[in-house]
Design a protein around this motif. Structure first.
Motif, PDB file in Angstrom:
ATOM      1  N   SER A  99       4.577  -5.862  15.907  1.00 39.38           N
ATOM      2  CA  SER A  99       4.990  -4.471  15.814  1.00 39.38           C
ATOM      3  C   SER A  99       5.778  -4.235  14.529  1.00 39.38           C
ATOM      4  O   SER A  99       6.671  -5.001  14.181  1.00 39.38           O
ATOM      5  N   GLY A 100       5.414  -3.155  13.825  1.00 37.30           N
ATOM      6  CA  GLY A 100       6.097  -2.820  12.591  1.00 37.30           C
ATOM      7  C   GLY A 100       5.451  -3.376  11.344  1.00 37.30           C
ATOM      8  O   GLY A 100       5.824  -3.001  10.221  1.00 37.30           O
ATOM      9  N   ASP A 101       4.473  -4.287  11.501  1.00 38.20           N
ATOM     10  CA  ASP A 101       3.753  -4.815  10.337  1.00 38.20           C
ATOM     11  C   ASP A 101       2.944  -3.694   9.669  1.00 38.20           C
ATOM     12  O   ASP A 101       2.537  -2.727  10.333  1.00 38.20           O
ATOM     13  N   ARG A 102       2.732  -3.836   8.371  1.00 33.91           N
ATOM     14  CA  ARG A 102       1.945  -2.841   7.630  1.00 33.91           C
ATOM     15  C   ARG A 102       0.833  -3.531   6.830  1.00 33.91           C
ATOM     16  O   ARG A 102       1.082  -4.530   6.165  1.00 33.91           O
ATOM     17  N   ILE A 103      -0.362  -2.969   6.926  1.00 30.65           N
ATOM     18  CA  ILE A 103      -1.462  -3.382   6.063  1.00 30.65           C
ATOM     19  C   ILE A 103      -1.633  -2.284   5.018  1.00 30.65           C
ATOM     20  O   ILE A 103      -1.809  -1.109   5.356  1.00 30.65           O
ATOM     21  N   ILE A 104      -1.551  -2.666   3.762  1.00 29.28           N
ATOM     22  CA  ILE A 104      -1.645  -1.712   2.660  1.00 29.28           C
ATOM     23  C   ILE A 104      -2.945  -1.974   1.910  1.00 29.28           C
ATOM     24  O   ILE A 104      -3.150  -3.068   1.369  1.00 29.28           O
ATOM     25  N   VAL A 105      -3.819  -0.986   1.900  1.00 34.99           N
ATOM     26  CA  VAL A 105      -5.093  -1.107   1.183  1.00 34.99           C
ATOM     27  C   VAL A 105      -4.963  -0.330  -0.116  1.00 34.99           C
ATOM     28  O   VAL A 105      -4.871   0.897  -0.120  1.00 34.99           O
ATOM     29  N   ASN A 106      -4.915  -1.047  -1.210  1.00 34.77           N
ATOM     30  CA  ASN A 106      -4.690  -0.411  -2.504  1.00 34.77           C
ATOM     31  C   ASN A 106      -5.962   0.194  -3.075  1.00 34.77           C
ATOM     32  O   ASN A 106      -7.058  -0.310  -2.855  1.00 34.77           O
ATOM     33  N   GLN A 107      -5.778   1.277  -3.783  1.00 36.57           N
ATOM     34  CA  GLN A 107      -6.893   1.903  -4.479  1.00 36.57           C
ATOM     35  C   GLN A 107      -7.263   1.055  -5.696  1.00 36.57           C
ATOM     36  O   GLN A 107      -6.406   0.442  -6.326  1.00 36.57           O
ATOM     37  N   SER A 108      -8.534   1.036  -6.006  1.00 40.47           N
ATOM     38  CA  SER A 108      -8.994   0.273  -7.164  1.00 40.47           C
ATOM     39  C   SER A 108      -8.339   0.802  -8.448  1.00 40.47           C
ATOM     40  O   SER A 108      -8.184   2.012  -8.636  1.00 40.47           O
ATOM     41  N   ALA A 109      -7.957  -0.133  -9.300  1.00 41.21           N
ATOM     42  CA  ALA A 109      -7.365   0.244 -10.583  1.00 41.21           C
ATOM     43  C   ALA A 109      -8.379   0.929 -11.495  1.00 41.21           C
ATOM     44  O   ALA A 109      -8.005   1.509 -12.525  1.00 41.21           O
ATOM     45  N   GLU A 138       9.180   3.278  31.553  1.00 40.85           N
ATOM     46  CA  GLU A 138       8.203   3.514  30.482  1.00 40.85           C
ATOM     47  C   GLU A 138       8.521   2.599  29.309  1.00 40.85           C
ATOM     48  O   GLU A 138       9.666   2.543  28.853  1.00 40.85           O
ATOM     49  N   TYR A 139       7.517   1.891  28.848  1.00 40.68           N
ATOM     50  CA  TYR A 139       7.717   0.970  27.740  1.00 40.68           C
ATOM     51  C   TYR A 139       7.544   1.688  26.407  1.00 40.68           C
ATOM     52  O   TYR A 139       6.681   2.554  26.260  1.00 40.68           O
ATOM     53  N   ALA A 140       8.385   1.325  25.447  1.00 41.12           N
ATOM     54  CA  ALA A 140       8.260   1.882  24.106  1.00 41.12           C
ATOM     55  C   ALA A 140       6.927   1.451  23.507  1.00 41.12           C
ATOM     56  O   ALA A 140       6.542   0.291  23.612  1.00 41.12           O
ATOM     57  N   THR A 141       6.234   2.396  22.899  1.00 42.33           N
ATOM     58  CA  THR A 141       4.958   2.081  22.275  1.00 42.33           C
ATOM     59  C   THR A 141       5.200   1.387  20.944  1.00 42.33           C
ATOM     60  O   THR A 141       5.994   1.843  20.131  1.00 42.33           O
ATOM     61  N   GLU A 142       4.525   0.284  20.723  1.00 41.41           N
ATOM     62  CA  GLU A 142       4.638  -0.457  19.473  1.00 41.41           C
ATOM     63  C   GLU A 142       3.444  -0.149  18.589  1.00 41.41           C
ATOM     64  O   GLU A 142       2.331   0.095  19.084  1.00 41.41           O
ATOM     65  N   PHE A 143       3.672  -0.152  17.289  1.00 45.42           N
ATOM     66  CA  PHE A 143       2.604   0.189  16.352  1.00 45.42           C
ATOM     67  C   PHE A 143       2.569  -0.805  15.197  1.00 45.42           C
ATOM     68  O   PHE A 143       3.565  -1.440  14.858  1.00 45.42           O
ATOM     69  N   VAL A 144       1.392  -0.893  14.586  1.00 49.05           N
ATOM     70  CA  VAL A 144       1.267  -1.433  13.237  1.00 49.05           C
ATOM     71  C   VAL A 144       0.686  -0.300  12.398  1.00 49.05           C
ATOM     72  O   VAL A 144       0.070   0.631  12.931  1.00 49.05           O
ATOM     73  N   SER A 145       0.902  -0.351  11.117  1.00 50.29           N
ATOM     74  CA  SER A 145       0.417   0.704  10.232  1.00 50.29           C
ATOM     75  C   SER A 145      -0.651   0.168   9.295  1.00 50.29           C
ATOM     76  O   SER A 145      -0.523  -0.940   8.772  1.00 50.29           O
ATOM     77  N   VAL A 146      -1.698   0.954   9.119  1.00 52.51           N
ATOM     78  CA  VAL A 146      -2.715   0.662   8.110  1.00 52.51           C
ATOM     79  C   VAL A 146      -2.748   1.880   7.189  1.00 52.51           C
ATOM     80  O   VAL A 146      -3.108   2.979   7.616  1.00 52.51           O
ATOM     81  N   ILE A 147      -2.317   1.689   5.947  1.00 57.29           N
ATOM     82  CA  ILE A 147      -2.178   2.824   5.034  1.00 57.29           C
ATOM     83  C   ILE A 147      -2.931   2.565   3.743  1.00 57.29           C
ATOM     84  O   ILE A 147      -3.329   1.447   3.454  1.00 57.29           O
ATOM     85  N   GLY A 148      -3.107   3.645   2.980  1.00 59.02           N
ATOM     86  CA  GLY A 148      -3.792   3.515   1.701  1.00 59.02           C
ATOM     87  C   GLY A 148      -5.248   3.932   1.793  1.00 59.02           C
ATOM     88  O   GLY A 148      -5.610   4.870   2.512  1.00 59.02           O
ATOM     89  N   ALA A 149      -6.095   3.205   1.086  1.00 57.90           N
ATOM     90  CA  ALA A 149      -7.496   3.585   0.933  1.00 57.90           C
ATOM     91  C   ALA A 149      -8.365   3.109   2.099  1.00 57.90           C
ATOM     92  O   ALA A 149      -9.268   2.286   1.950  1.00 57.90           O
ATOM     93  N   VAL A 150      -8.058   3.645   3.300  1.00 56.09           N
ATOM     94  CA  VAL A 150      -8.892   3.416   4.481  1.00 56.09           C
ATOM     95  C   VAL A 150      -9.322   4.777   5.026  1.00 56.09           C
ATOM     96  O   VAL A 150      -8.701   5.796   4.730  1.00 56.09           O
TER      97      VAL A 150
END
Length: 280
Positions: free
Chosen positions: A184-194, A108-120
């Motif tokens: 794998s392990g990269d993160r996309i950060i969507v910032n909230q409007s100021a 079984e292969y380890a599952t790889e992820f990227v993260s998309v966090i913030g205002a999505v």
């Protein structure tokens, strides 16, 4: 007896061929069998010929180690399946077995992820495809796109490998930026409007005086603000509109500004707009 000897010899021959095959061509049904590198959370299976007590299934720890009977913990993370099999074989041959024959496979292969966090709309982890090909545009689409409070010009890419955080806009991912491949392990950060939670206040001779929510885009001009406040009343003096900006009062001719059109007067958060009453 002759048949049994032939059968035993044939069995030994098959195991020898299997060992050679694993050494040269790891039995991995991943994107690239010949070069697949073992990673933490991969589950591997060891089978040792005529030594059933040594055969087992084990998960590779975050440290890259896996534990095997007799030889204990072995650092296999970062090795190809073939290299890991050779390393394990050498350890058994050193102190425990004479000419050990074994196979090592990935169950079984380890599952790889990227993260998309913030205002999505759907923040969280996104599994990497088996092919390993995932770009920014696809990741953003999987996350459901931006929320109403997002700043479309302040999306950030943080690489798992570290380094400088890249900033890009929503419109740019429709071009070459959107095709940037993620790892794998990269993160996309969507910032909230100021500008979320910011307001301007329109008072005096308008249809609906009171506070107005400042657009998350950060752009609001005087004409639009007064329109949102219900427009001027019949008693309004369009040539006498004041802006109170942090205590500084700016006097404007609203009629001239609205007729000009191509030179809007841009408001700032916390501005107080007052439309004076006409004097008869």
């Amino acid at each position: 007896m002759i048949f049994s000897s032939i059968q035993l010899g044939l069995t030994r021959f098959i195991w020898s061929i299997a060992f050679i095959a694993v050494s040269l061509f790891p039995l991995v049904s991943h994107a690239d069998e010949a070069t697949y590198t073992l990673r933490p959370n991969d589950t591997i299976r060891l089978a040792v010929y005529e030594e059933p007590d040594l055969s087992l299934q084990v998960k590779i720890l975050k440290t890259g180690q896996a534990s095997f009977p007799l030889i204990g913990s072995v650092d296999v993370g970062g090795l190809t399946v073939a290299a890991a099999a050779a390393k394990i074989r050498a350890l058994y041959a050193k102190d425990y077995l004479v000419d050990p024959k074994l196979t090592l496979t990935v169950d079984e292969y380890a599952t790889e992820f990227v993260s998309v966090i913030g205002a999505v709309k759907v923040p969280g982890q996104i599994p990497m495809p088996v092919s390993g090909n995932l770009d920014i545009a696809s990741a953003m689409a999987t996350a459901g796109g931006l929320t109403e409070n997002a700043d479309p010009n302040n999306l950030q890419l943080q690489r798992a490998s570290g380094g400088v955080i890249s900033t890009f806009s929503l419109s740019s991912i429709e071009g070459p930026t959107g095709r940037i491949r993620l790892a794998s392990g990269d993160r996309i950060i969507v910032n909230q409007s100021a500008f979320v939670g910011k307001t301007v206040t329109v008072m005096g001779q308008v249809g609906r005086p009171g506070p107005l929510a400042f657009p998350v885009s950060g752009r609001l001009d005087l004409v639009k603000a007064i329109a949102q406040a219900g427009g001027l009343t019949d008693l309004a003096n369009p040539k006498k509109v004041t802006i109170n900006r942090s205590g500084k009062v700016i006097l404007l001719d609203f009629k001239a500004i609205s007729q000009r059109g191509d030179q809007p007067f841009l408001l700032q958060p916390d501005d107080v707009v007052t439309v004076a009453e006409r004097i008869f």
